[in-house]
Design a protein around this motif. Sequence first.
Motif, short mmCIF file in Angstrom:
data_model
loop_
_atom_site.label_atom_id
_atom_site.label_comp_id
_atom_site.label_asym_id
_atom_site.label_seq_id
_atom_site.Cartn_x
_atom_site.Cartn_y
_atom_site.Cartn_z
N GLU A 531 -5.79 -20.67 15.74
CA GLU A 531 -5.89 -19.04 16.13
C GLU A 531 -4.69 -18.44 15.28
N ALA A 532 -3.35 -18.99 15.57
CA ALA A 532 -2.36 -18.70 15.19
C ALA A 532 -2.07 -18.52 13.69
N GLU A 533 -2.85 -19.66 13.09
CA GLU A 533 -2.87 -19.71 11.60
C GLU A 533 -3.79 -18.71 10.91
N GLU A 534 -4.83 -18.27 11.76
CA GLU A 534 -5.77 -17.41 11.24
C GLU A 534 -5.14 -15.98 11.44
N PHE A 535 -4.61 -15.72 12.24
CA PHE A 535 -3.92 -14.46 12.64
C PHE A 535 -2.82 -14.26 11.48
N GLU A 536 -1.84 -15.02 11.20
CA GLU A 536 -0.88 -15.11 10.43
C GLU A 536 -1.71 -14.77 8.84
N ALA A 537 -2.38 -15.36 8.65
CA ALA A 537 -3.29 -15.19 7.18
C ALA A 537 -3.74 -13.61 7.13
N ALA A 538 -4.36 -13.23 8.30
CA ALA A 538 -4.80 -11.84 7.89
C ALA A 538 -3.54 -10.86 7.57
N VAL A 539 -2.47 -11.12 8.47
CA VAL A 539 -1.24 -10.38 8.37
C VAL A 539 -0.57 -10.45 6.77
N GLN A 540 -0.47 -11.69 6.57
CA GLN A 540 0.01 -11.83 5.03
C GLN A 540 -1.12 -11.09 4.00
N ALA A 541 -2.14 -11.14 4.18
CA ALA A 541 -3.05 -10.70 3.38
C ALA A 541 -3.13 -9.10 3.30
N ALA A 542 -3.09 -8.40 4.32
CA ALA A 542 -2.54 -7.13 4.45
C ALA A 542 -1.24 -6.60 3.81
N ARG A 543 -0.43 -7.48 4.17
CA ARG A 543 1.13 -7.19 3.55
C ARG A 543 0.78 -7.20 1.93
N ALA A 544 0.14 -8.19 1.34
CA ALA A 544 0.02 -8.12 -0.16
C ALA A 544 -1.13 -7.15 -0.74
N GLN A 574 -8.27 -8.06 19.03
CA GLN A 574 -8.37 -7.46 17.83
C GLN A 574 -7.45 -6.20 18.16
N ASP A 575 -7.08 -5.65 19.15
CA ASP A 575 -5.94 -4.59 19.43
C ASP A 575 -4.71 -5.17 18.47
N GLU A 576 -4.35 -6.39 19.07
CA GLU A 576 -3.05 -6.96 18.40
C GLU A 576 -3.19 -7.01 16.92
N LEU A 577 -4.42 -7.45 16.37
CA LEU A 577 -4.52 -7.54 14.85
C LEU A 577 -4.19 -6.29 14.22
N VAL A 578 -5.04 -5.37 14.70
CA VAL A 578 -4.84 -4.02 14.32
C VAL A 578 -3.28 -3.71 14.12
N SER A 579 -2.62 -3.60 15.32
CA SER A 579 -1.22 -3.13 15.21
C SER A 579 -0.57 -3.94 14.33
N ALA A 580 -0.77 -5.42 14.18
CA ALA A 580 0.07 -6.30 13.05
C ALA A 580 -0.11 -5.83 11.82
N VAL A 581 -1.54 -5.52 11.60
CA VAL A 581 -1.57 -5.09 10.02
C VAL A 581 -1.09 -3.77 9.87
N ALA A 582 -1.33 -2.85 10.68
CA ALA A 582 -0.73 -1.60 10.36
C ALA A 582 0.87 -1.61 10.04
N ALA A 583 1.39 -2.49 11.10
CA ALA A 583 2.97 -2.73 10.68
C ALA A 583 3.29 -3.21 9.42
N VAL A 584 2.46 -4.02 8.65
CA VAL A 584 3.03 -4.17 7.48
C VAL A 584 2.13 -3.50 6.40
N ASN A 585 1.22 -2.80 6.47
CA ASN A 585 0.61 -2.06 5.60
C ASN A 585 0.23 -0.46 6.22
N PRO A 586 0.92 0.56 5.58
CA PRO A 586 0.75 1.99 6.13
C PRO A 586 -0.92 2.37 5.73
N ARG A 587 -1.40 1.84 4.76
CA ARG A 587 -2.51 2.41 4.49
C ARG A 587 -3.65 1.52 5.06
N THR A 588 -3.85 1.32 6.39
CA THR A 588 -4.75 0.68 7.29
C THR A 588 -5.87 1.50 7.70
N VAL A 589 -6.90 1.18 7.50
CA VAL A 589 -8.13 1.88 7.78
C VAL A 589 -8.83 0.61 8.76
#
Length: 798
Positions: A531-544, A574-589
């Motif tokens: 779970e931790a690896e998958e979550f981090e992979a999504a955040v890194q994909a959003a950052r890039a 899911q809520d945590e994922l959205v916040s984490a993605v928005a924190a690294v990518n301001p263009r989050t839909v």
Amino acid sequence: MRERIEELLGKLDLADKVRLISGAGMFRMAGHTGIGLAELPVSDGPSGVRGENWDEREPSVSLPSGTALAATWDRELLDEIGALIAAQARAKDVYAVLGPTINLHRSPLGGRHFECFSEDPMLSAEMAGAYVRAVQAHGVSACPKHYVANDSETDRFSVDVRVDDRALRELYLYPFERSVAAGAWMVMAAYNSVDGTTMTENSLLDEPLKGAWGFDGVVVSDWTAVRSTEGAAAGTDLCMPGPPMLWGAPLEAAVRAGEIPESAIDEKVRRILRFAIRVGALDGSPRPAPEFGDQRAAELVRRAAAAAMVLVRNDGVLPLRASAAGHTVALLGPGAADPRVMGGGSATVIPAHTTTPLTGLSAVLPVTHTPGVWLTEGLSAVAPELITDPDTGTPGLALRYLADGEEIGRQHRATGTLVLFGDATAERATSIELRTRLRAETSGEWRIGVGAMGRVRLELDGELADEGELTMSGADPVAALLHPPQRAVTRTLRAGQVVDIRITIENLLALPGLGVFLGLTLGVTPPRRSEAEEFEAAVQAARAADVAVVVVGTTEQIESEGADRTTLRLPGRQDELVSAVAAVNPRTVVVVNSGAPVEMPWREEVAAVLLSWFPGQEFGGALADVLTGVREPGGRLPTTWPVTMADVPVLDTTPAADGTLTYGEGVHIGYRAWLRSGVEPAYPFGHGLGYTTWELSDLAVSARTATVTVRNTGDRPGKYVVQAYLSRTDSTIDRPVRWLAAFATVTADAGESRRVEITLPQRSFEHWTGQGWAVEPGTFTLHVGASVTDLPLTAEVG
């Protein structure tokens, strides 16, 4: 027609009559060869026409759900949807489609919220009337349901709703009244009671339905909702399903004993015969259906899904433009590759195909994908491409029906999920066997198992792997049918390895009046990252990525017939994922794939929020169209979306200890309750943003007709829903702060102005008294604008 009905009635003896008003099968009305009446199949149908069987070999078009259709605010689109429903019905030899579902969104926790249109009676009524007219224009009957006050699922078979007469008339009965005015040929009576009497025997079937409204069609019971033989003297005309337990022979005996007058049976038969004439079943000449090939149907569903999507927030990131070279869209969230296109329960159909956000967006933009989170620890139905029927060598599995060890039936099935409900062969079986070969795609730990009801035996490669009894945990059998309990084992497999699977189920669940009631799932969970690896992979994909699109939503267990929700929170992280993605990518839909409101604590952290509802089989293509601007997000909210569940003014779906559920809020539900409470929701009723801007001007009123100028001030074509509300601040009546009176849907090119005329119906000015409908003397204020809280123009109406 009247003379013909009386002639046919005279040819029937009592046994014939009783047979015609009692179902001949699970989804089949009885016929009579002596008068030229064949049996009449019916089908569940709010979001597609399943037919008599739950069978992937007879697929159905999956349409947008009720909330999605209402979000279009588009009566003309319902005309097209109705034609498609009628075409699907005729292709499956179906004479009546059991829909639309027109109960109200009294509480956002309602389990079938997704299946119903709106929290507002007027919008629900308009959508219901359009649906009924459109389907029946092609000779197929609609069946508005569930009459009445069936607005929650908790204890739905026994709950006794207590509602005052004014709220009942102005809110809950109004969509049914308008459906009858639209010409409905069938109406379904609900399971619940109202004010102490079960609905299949309730006097509301006589007044106002058959009396003041003049309904001359068939009142059909919800399945197993008939409670007694003596109740046949009341207003229900058709007892479903068959063969009957409380009607049939017991009813015939009661009539012969003088306990029930035969005249009451005659009236029901007249209605059945009138229905048969209308749908062309009496003379074997149903009306030809419209022509809908697969491509035309898919194009309509795709367009309707886009028209339903509601853009509730946008800082300018949408629509997406073609990315610069080397830039990508990070498509994340559990719904990106595994979305929900429909809600659970009787609204379920089996489409021939579905498109996902991943397939749809990948076709038009460079996409990287990972889910980030998983929503369930349980097994998911195995993908058909991973299993092979050992008998045919084709994708799928072999199904055998056994009676005391002897084979009585065999089928090839192409899916890992089977529903054996109303299955004639299953009725004779004492056990069922599934056999298939599973091919592992990747190396690692695989969980393999089964969901079912009964005694389950799982064999892998000829050896016993697991055995035990699976029983129903709740009181509602629908949950056991669609989400059966599971057993599973873990095996280490290498990529390409094939495992022979045999599953045997004994002690098959059978229910009184329904027979064998069995859902089967061959389930697997393939190896996956932690779970931790998958979550981090999504955040890194959003950052890039240039843009991150996160698809979040509910699960099949959360929004389904048979249970109300207990929370409005999104499941899992899911809520945590959205916040984490928005924190690294301001263009989050964020795309919210739910049929009903959910809490969105991150809504102001992201660039855009798009509500997709349950959009039907063409989700992926429709979403790609909207995100890239090929089509506008055409939806407007048919129900209020709260900030938190604690803010919701009407939540109660749980009966008291005595089995009663009191609608103590009276006429104040939905946005009416929000306005009275003074609490601001996340997004108000009627709200929705497109991709252009608008200006309203020159409101004028003449008698009960309002006209207004609508101008598209943007740089592209668009859609505007003109919403007209009434208010009466000095009223002596307990009224809502405002209430929807009428609306009109307008499209206009960039810079174009349209003069729009809106007729204000008499009922919008009326209130119910003990003596009937009345209009309070004096003037009302008309408010016109884009939502219940965005109403720039006002005028007085006498």
